[in-house]
Design an enzyme around this catalytic site. Sequence first.
Site, mmCIF file in Angstrom:
data_model
loop_
_atom_site.group_PDB
_atom_site.id
_atom_site.type_symbol
_atom_site.label_atom_id
_atom_site.label_comp_id
_atom_site.label_asym_id
_atom_site.label_seq_id
_atom_site.Cartn_x
_atom_site.Cartn_y
_atom_site.Cartn_z
ATOM 1 N N GLU A 1 0.027 -4.936 -8.043
ATOM 2 C CA GLU A 1 0.311 -6.153 -8.340
ATOM 3 C C GLU A 1 0.669 -6.668 -9.880
ATOM 4 O O GLU A 1 -0.003 -7.567 -10.320
ATOM 5 C CB GLU A 1 -0.535 -7.219 -7.761
ATOM 6 C CG GLU A 1 -0.693 -7.266 -6.085
ATOM 7 C CD GLU A 1 -1.558 -8.425 -5.599
ATOM 8 O OE1 GLU A 1 -1.230 -8.768 -4.380
ATOM 9 O OE2 GLU A 1 -2.405 -8.696 -6.255
ATOM 10 N N GLU B 1 -0.767 -5.377 1.958
ATOM 11 C CA GLU B 1 -1.544 -6.593 2.098
ATOM 12 C C GLU B 1 -0.796 -7.761 2.725
ATOM 13 O O GLU B 1 0.307 -8.010 2.518
ATOM 14 C CB GLU B 1 -1.974 -7.075 0.775
ATOM 15 C CG GLU B 1 -2.997 -6.122 -0.292
ATOM 16 C CD GLU B 1 -3.589 -6.762 -1.319
ATOM 17 O OE1 GLU B 1 -3.604 -8.110 -1.546
ATOM 18 O OE2 GLU B 1 -3.864 -6.153 -2.037
#
Length: 480
Positions: free
Chosen positions: A166, A379
């Site tokens: 991320e 995710e």
Amino acid sequence: MSSAFPKGFLWGASTSAYQAEGAALEDGKKPSQQDIINQDSYKQFGFATAEIASDQYHHYKEDVALMKEMGFTAYRFSIAWSRVFPDGVGEVNPKGIQYYRDLIDELIASGIEPIVTLYHYDLPWTLVQKYGGWLDRQVVADFENYARYVITEFKDKVRYWTTVNEQSIIVQYWTQKCYIPEELQEQHQLRYQINHHMNLAHAVACKLVHELVPGGLVGSALGYAPVYPLTSHAEDCMAAQNAQALRNDYYTDIYFKGEYNKAAMRYLEDHGLAPVIQEGDMELIREGTSDFLALNYYASECAKWCPEGEGREIRYSGVNRSGKKGDISGFETHPGFYEMCKNPNLDTTDWDWAIDPVGMEYMLRDLYNRYGKPLMITENGLGAYDTLTKDGKIHDGYRIDYLRGHIQAVKRAIDKGVEMIAYCPWSAIDLLSTSDGMKKRYGLIYVDRTDDAPKDCARIRKDSFYWYQKAIASNGADLA
């Protein structure tokens, strides 16, 4: 069209080391920057620290057995750099690397494909103290040393690797995902400098996987949210395109084109935010090609036009720490480029994240059209307050509804030609939320602890556990 997913599609779920493992200072491990940041969160907000987290370090065999019971064919997790190299460099910690050997062997014995993330926010604290961590280019060389060791260690057991978790979220929430000294927190160019160093680290890791792992595949795990315009007015549509460039394309163009998105880079240069790029950097980035893109998708975003002037200034994304809808502390704003805003057409979680399964399909189809590379979900989940009933049940039908809608969206994307590898929602077990402690739960498995009381971290199957078990057994055909 068949309602089942393609043969060989991987089903699982995800965690990260510092949010799940605990044992933050056991068996030779030294602190990471997340251990320090979470200690500050405890003092400021009362959130649990990473010292115990969900205690997976001591429960990993039980957790893998529960994953096997659910039918997992994949498990995405991260390796804690400071468990393997307590000081970031130097001697390997024998007990630390043994933990990951045991975990990976347990997974393989259970028929579960390990998907390893090399870095998930938890830089060794020693490197932060030594030179500022990701603020300094030295971190790229130290990451290469760490990555080379881990990849070599598991090259015959791990096929799928993700590099840095991320990067886009690190830019947005840099003081939560990196330790940034207070005196530097207004120097926003450093957000993009950190990201550039991570791009170099990503490229290095890609090259190492291709060099060392027979048949190995590697990519980044990117936090991604497609951007819609608030209205069909031309200015809002232009704002959405600008936000897409700076919040998404700035990252994905690096992975697959080997260059920074031009519109985003021009904006950063015009505002003194662009990273310093040294000779040879872009050549390295182009050499470190990605085989796939892993995506962490929770919500779509919305943008509107934001004119310059009238006291407007650049600001970054706010956060909701209370878990009460509407308590978000603000929206990212780049005057003359875009301003993020609430989408009036979508409901949100209690933490103000838009609930948008259609956005999943939109994202997957758009990215596959752009780059033509395989995708995986690493995710995707609903953070919510879960209630443990007196008879030891967790009735989380709201999570089932969320996951069902998003799995259906993945299938619609596949039916339109998108190549998908895996679906690994967040999270396999309840774990420590970076911004909200233990009260914000995502897991398919309940971990019996609170922010105040770790208790024994007992594992309890939620209703979503049994629903996901059925979904996997049918290869996605039975989502009722």
